[in-house]
Design a protein around this motif. Structure first.
Motif, PDB file in Angstrom:
ATOM      1  N   LEU A   1       0.825  -1.205   0.000  1.00 51.77           N
ATOM      2  CA  LEU A   1       0.000   0.000   0.000  1.00 51.77           C
ATOM      3  C   LEU A   1       0.858   1.253   0.000  1.00 51.77           C
ATOM      4  N   ARG A   2       2.010   1.190   0.711  1.00 55.98           N
ATOM      5  CA  ARG A   2       2.903   2.339   0.840  1.00 55.98           C
ATOM      6  C   ARG A   2       4.350   1.870   0.682  1.00 55.98           C
ATOM      7  N   PRO A   3       5.278   2.752   0.257  1.00 56.28           N
ATOM      8  CA  PRO A   3       6.678   2.341   0.105  1.00 56.28           C
ATOM      9  C   PRO A   3       7.282   1.794   1.390  1.00 56.28           C
ATOM     10  N   GLY A   4       6.924   2.363   2.542  1.00 56.21           N
ATOM     11  CA  GLY A   4       7.492   1.920   3.802  1.00 56.21           C
ATOM     12  C   GLY A   4       7.184   0.474   4.125  1.00 56.21           C
ATOM     13  N   GLU A   5       6.137  -0.085   3.506  1.00 64.07           N
ATOM     14  CA  GLU A   5       5.781  -1.477   3.776  1.00 64.07           C
ATOM     15  C   GLU A   5       6.804  -2.462   3.211  1.00 64.07           C
ATOM     16  N   LEU A   6       7.788  -1.969   2.479  1.00 64.11           N
ATOM     17  CA  LEU A   6       8.914  -2.824   2.094  1.00 64.11           C
ATOM     18  C   LEU A   6       9.550  -3.461   3.329  1.00 64.11           C
ATOM     19  N   LEU A   7       9.547  -2.737   4.447  1.00 62.75           N
ATOM     20  CA  LEU A   7      10.171  -3.270   5.652  1.00 62.75           C
ATOM     21  C   LEU A   7       9.367  -4.407   6.267  1.00 62.75           C
ATOM     22  N   GLU A   8       8.131  -4.602   5.835  1.00 60.45           N
ATOM     23  CA  GLU A   8       7.363  -5.725   6.365  1.00 60.45           C
ATOM     24  C   GLU A   8       7.863  -7.071   5.839  1.00 60.45           C
ATOM     25  N   PHE A   9       8.772  -7.056   4.883  1.00 60.54           N
ATOM     26  CA  PHE A   9       9.441  -8.298   4.500  1.00 60.54           C
ATOM     27  C   PHE A   9      10.353  -8.791   5.617  1.00 60.54           C
ATOM     28  N   VAL A  10      10.740  -7.906   6.531  1.00 61.22           N
ATOM     29  CA  VAL A  10      11.488  -8.326   7.715  1.00 61.22           C
ATOM     30  C   VAL A  10      10.518  -9.067   8.619  1.00 61.22           C
ATOM     31  N   PRO A  11      10.743 -10.352   8.918  1.00 60.25           N
ATOM     32  CA  PRO A  11       9.782 -11.121   9.715  1.00 60.25           C
ATOM     33  C   PRO A  11       9.508 -10.475  11.063  1.00 60.25           C
ATOM     34  N   GLY A  12       8.217 -10.332  11.384  1.00 57.22           N
ATOM     35  CA  GLY A  12       7.817  -9.786  12.667  1.00 57.22           C
ATOM     36  C   GLY A  12       7.680  -8.284  12.717  1.00 57.22           C
ATOM     37  N   LEU A  13       8.021  -7.580  11.642  1.00 52.48           N
ATOM     38  CA  LEU A  13       7.956  -6.126  11.630  1.00 52.48           C
ATOM     39  C   LEU A  13       6.630  -5.670  11.023  1.00 52.48           C
ATOM     40  N   ILE A  14       5.957  -4.730  11.674  1.00 54.72           N
ATOM     41  CA  ILE A  14       4.689  -4.181  11.221  1.00 54.72           C
ATOM     42  C   ILE A  14       4.884  -2.710  10.878  1.00 54.72           C
ATOM     43  N   VAL A  15       4.325  -2.290   9.744  1.00 53.37           N
ATOM     44  CA  VAL A  15       4.420  -0.907   9.287  1.00 53.37           C
ATOM     45  C   VAL A  15       3.011  -0.343   9.158  1.00 53.37           C
ATOM     46  N   THR A  16       2.736   0.770   9.845  1.00 51.17           N
ATOM     47  CA  THR A  16       1.432   1.413   9.750  1.00 51.17           C
ATOM     48  C   THR A  16       1.634   2.908   9.489  1.00 51.17           C
ATOM     49  N   GLN A  17       0.537   3.665   9.580  1.00 53.38           N
ATOM     50  CA  GLN A  17       0.609   5.108   9.370  1.00 53.38           C
ATOM     51  C   GLN A  17      -0.454   5.769  10.245  1.00 53.38           C
TER      52      GLN A  17
ATOM     53  N   GLY B   1      -0.568  11.553   7.216  1.00 47.93           N
ATOM     54  CA  GLY B   1      -0.563  11.537   5.766  1.00 47.93           C
ATOM     55  C   GLY B   1       0.586  10.743   5.192  1.00 47.93           C
ATOM     56  N   ASP B   2       0.471  10.413   3.905  1.00 51.57           N
ATOM     57  CA  ASP B   2       1.460   9.565   3.248  1.00 51.57           C
ATOM     58  C   ASP B   2       2.717  10.310   2.828  1.00 51.57           C
ATOM     59  N   GLY B   3       2.926  11.486   3.363  1.00 50.50           N
ATOM     60  CA  GLY B   3       4.213  12.153   3.205  1.00 50.50           C
ATOM     61  C   GLY B   3       5.036  12.089   4.477  1.00 50.50           C
ATOM     62  N   LYS B   4       4.444  11.520   5.511  1.00 50.31           N
ATOM     63  CA  LYS B   4       5.099  11.434   6.811  1.00 50.31           C
ATOM     64  C   LYS B   4       5.706  10.048   6.981  1.00 50.31           C
ATOM     65  N   ALA B   5       6.761   9.941   7.790  1.00 43.66           N
ATOM     66  CA  ALA B   5       7.365   8.636   8.053  1.00 43.66           C
ATOM     67  C   ALA B   5       6.330   7.698   8.662  1.00 43.66           C
ATOM     68  N   ASN B   6       6.471   6.408   8.362  1.00 40.32           N
ATOM     69  CA  ASN B   6       5.542   5.417   8.879  1.00 40.32           C
ATOM     70  C   ASN B   6       5.745   5.180  10.365  1.00 40.32           C
ATOM     71  N   GLN B   7       4.810   4.451  10.943  1.00 38.00           N
ATOM     72  CA  GLN B   7       4.906   3.965  12.318  1.00 38.00           C
ATOM     73  C   GLN B   7       5.375   2.518  12.244  1.00 38.00           C
ATOM     74  N   TYR B   8       6.356   2.130  13.071  1.00 36.00           N
ATOM     75  CA  TYR B   8       6.951   0.802  12.993  1.00 36.00           C
ATOM     76  C   TYR B   8       6.798   0.071  14.325  1.00 36.00           C
ATOM     77  N   PHE B   9       6.572  -1.246  14.248  1.00 37.77           N
ATOM     78  CA  PHE B   9       6.477  -2.105  15.433  1.00 37.77           C
ATOM     79  C   PHE B   9       7.351  -3.336  15.214  1.00 37.77           C
ATOM     80  N   LEU B  10       8.139  -3.694  16.233  1.00 40.06           N
ATOM     81  CA  LEU B  10       8.982  -4.881  16.152  1.00 40.06           C
ATOM     82  C   LEU B  10       9.446  -5.271  17.555  1.00 40.06           C
TER      83      LEU B  10
END
Length: 692
Positions: free
Chosen positions: A73-89, A92-101
């Motif tokens: 959905l967003r470029p930052g979700e590339l990091l969700e390929f890292v197992p266990g990492l969640i990317v949300t927002q 707006g989509d110009g701001k850095a994502n929210q990350y959980f790990l």
């Protein structure tokens, strides 16, 4: 023809099982098992995490074959390929994502280090949040691989890397030129064109992305984004160089979290806004140089970079709590220049007949912010200055690492890292200007046993750190004039892990990790208030189980499960739960490739409820989302794909907070309430791609 087909199938199976040594071939300094280096095989596949290629069970590589086949959905979700990492927002989509790990609400990047081609993405002493990692400048089609690590066990990883790190590598050369146009609901439009051509004795790569999006929000998001990449490279990734220029600009209306009571009362809809003038604009330009020089038993690596970035972010989370007349909107603004260099030398030798690999490295970085500020605003127009600072922050990290293959089944990795920081702050608040220094020593240790029956075991230990905001290190007064005590510039962390990885069952690669991470202090500079918020020491521990199964050369299954426990270690009557700490994560994926002209993917992710205050009396709900893709190859050059996001149209939250805000007519102290940012409703995007 039959023999060729058999060879192709065998190569694909080996690639998908991770039996190759692509990581060793592309980055010998990070390769493992010196005794096996002579048998390195180059293959391409979805993963390169095979037995014998890592120093920890939670370390691995994602390659482009998987990245291009999964919707995002967003470029930052590339990091969700890292197992266990969640990317949300939550905005707006110009701001850095929210990350959980690993039990962390990482905010916008604190304690997870991200690099793109050797350049740091995490911004320290940032206007909005320490370690702010904005990946919106990335063009996903140009990403070649993602190397990820978790835990503070690796000497080459420094600031922000305690929970983990990801190093994203862009391609030097594309197999063919590509152009694509994507259209979707809510005014979504995206165009990408990229190609690489021979230029002298090297290769010139060009990429351009244009994106427009309004989103499902009552106040249209009006994303207006442009990204470009220009790279010239020569040689190979082992022995060559590249020069890369990148540029990115974005503007948007914000879609920040809203109070639940305003939605339940009907004052606004689920996708409504109480602050329609919120939003921002940002830009980033960079110039980087990367060089790799390999001789018979040595590898010299050099990365140098210069980054210019700008951000103006207008937010209003409390509405009329602080100012019942004009409202509480504020602007966080910064102008930043970052310069840095990373250099390392790796070599192999022998000691008493034992094979050794050695690595020495240096990482230096300088940030200049002129200025970084916090302002009170009305409709994005500045009314007053809360604080404005000019910051100079410099750091240098020295590290060494030694790997000894004691026995064919016993490998020992020892590392030591030393970091020193210098902070210099010129503040608009009297008494907050000054300089500070700090340093930290971080030992690392890993033991790798096996393989036996295609199974190996890992024991990892390491100390790390994260830097705190420079403004907090010299702060003696808060913006309201109240006295304040300067914070510790560098907060140490300590982690350990027991892990195993196996390929005993044909087609299945499985990794298991038991981990623990202690943080001496979770001190955080709260950019929204312009002050440092002290917090207690904490401990997190958990378990991760990651599985990749190749049912057939064209069919891949992924299952990643993670559970964690996060607590403050110093008792407090308010409670010992860490607000926002995530306790359960699950991800299931299916990838289908080349079934005639058809291909597709399905991804399901779940992240569990989180405590929103220290006593856990208020918790978020869990969130489950599904993405799907169906693609059809129209001819040799043309492909059409349909991506569906939030496939089951779940009414869930990307993020939840609990704090006080004040709406018109409410008491002066406001109302403590849950504030949430909804996930986007089900939406579809259609992409037409052409290869040339």
């Amino acid at each position: 023809m039959r023999l060729r087909k058999r060879k192709l199938v065998a190569a694909c199976a080996l690639a998908l099982l991770g039996m190759g040594r692509q990581a060793a071939a592309q980055d010998p300094a990070e390769a493992v098992a010196i005794a096996d280096e002579a048998r390195t095989v180059r293959v391409a596949g979805h993963y390169d995490n095979a037995v014998g290629t890592s120093d920890a069970a939670s370390q691995g590589v994602i390659t482009t074959e998987l990245i291009v086949n999964r919707p995002a959905l967003r470029p930052g979700e590339l990091l969700e390929f890292v197992p266990g990492l969640i990317v949300t927002q939550h905005s707006g989509d110009g701001k850095a994502n929210q990350y959980f790990l690993r039990g962390f609400n990482l905010d916008h990047g604190t304690d997870f280090a991200t690099h793109v081609d050797g350049m740091p993405v995490n911004m320290r002493t940032h206007a909005h949040g320490q370690g702010y990692s904005d990946l919106n400048f990335l063009i996903p089609e140009l990403v070649q691989r993602i190397d990820y690590k978790k835990g503070p066990y690796f000497a080459g990883e420094g600031d922000f890397a305690s929970a983990g790190s990801a190093r994203i590598r862009l391609a030097d050369k594309l197999p063919q030129g590509q152009a694509s146009v994507s259209v979707g609901q809510h005014g979504y439009l995206r165009g990408v064109v990229a190609d690489s051509v021979a230029a002298g004795s090297g290769t010139l790569l060009v990429g351009l992305e244009v994106n427009r999006n309004n989103g499902p929000w009552d106040v249209p998001e009006r994303v207006r984004k442009v990204s470009g990449v220009l790279r010239y490279s020569q040689g190979t990734q082992d022995d060559g160089f590249s020069v890369t220029g990148m540029a990115y600009k974005n503007s948007w209306n914000a879609t920040d979290q809203v109070p639940l009571r305003a939605v339940e009362s009907g004052q606004i809809g689920r996708f409504g806004s109480l602050a329609p003038s919120d939003g921002g604009d940002t830009s980033r330009t960079s110039l980087s140089y990367a060089m790799r020089k390999r001789t018979e038993n040595r590898l010299f690596e050099l990365d140098a970079y210069l980054i210019r970035s700008q951000l103006e972010l207008n937010s209003d989370f409390t509405y009329f709590l602080a100012d019942p007349v004009a409202g509480d909107q504020f602007q966080q603004s910064e102008r930043r220049t970052v310069a840095g260099v990373n250099a390392s030398e790796s070599w192999t030798t022998q000691l008493f007949g034992l094979p050794l690999r050695n690595k020495l490295g240096v990482q230096a970085r300088y940030d200049r912010l002129s200025p970084v500020g916090l302002y009170n605003t009305v409709n994005r127009v500045r009314q007053s200055t809360v604080r404005e600072d000019r910051v100079r922050e410099a750091s240098i990290g020295l590290y060494g690492e030694n790997t000894v293959q004691w026995l064919p089944w016993l490998r020992f990795v020892a590392g030591l890292r030393y970091d020193v920081y210098r902070f210099n702050v010129a503040s608009s608040i009297e008494g907050n200007s000054g300089a500070a220094n700090d340093h930290v020593v971080s030992p690392k240790l890993s033991l790798i046993l096996g393989p036996w029956s295609k199974t190996e075991f890992f024991v990892n230990y390491g100390k790390g750190f994260h830097s705190n905001d420079a403004r907090g290190t010299t702060q003696t007064r808060l913006p309201d004039g109240e006295a304040s005590t300067p914070v510790t510039p560098l907060a140490p962390t300590k982690g350990m892990e027991l892990g195993a990885r196996t390929e005993w069952l044909p087609g299945l690669q499985s990794s298991l990790a038991l981990w623990r991470l202690d943080i001496a202090s979770e001190l955080l500079f709260v950019g929204d208030a312009g002050e440092t918020e002290p917090s207690r020491a904490s401990r997190r521990h958990g378990i991760e189980w990651n599985n990749h199964y190749i049912a057939a050369p064209w069919l891949l299954f992924d299952l990643d499960l993670a559970a964690s426990r996060s607590r403050y270690t110093q008792n407090d009557p308010a409670g010992n739960f860490i607000p926002g700490s995530i306790d359960k994560v699950a991800s299931f994926g299916v990838t289908v490739t080349e079934q005639g002209p058809w291909s597709g993917a399905f991804q399901l992710r779940y992240f569990g409820p989180r405590p929103l205050i220290e006593d856990k009396s208020v918790r978020s709900a869990s969130t489950t989302l599904a993405y799907a893709r169906v693609a059809y190859q129209l001819n040799r050059k043309t492909r059409i794909a349909l991506d569906v996001f939030n496939l089951f149209d779940k009414r869930a939250s990307d993020i939840d907070y609990y704090y006080a805000s004040r709406l018109p007519g409410e008491g002066a102290d406001g109302v403590n309430d849950r504030h949430f940012h909804p996930v986007e409703p089900r939406s579809a995007r259609l992409t037409l791609s052409y290869a040339f």
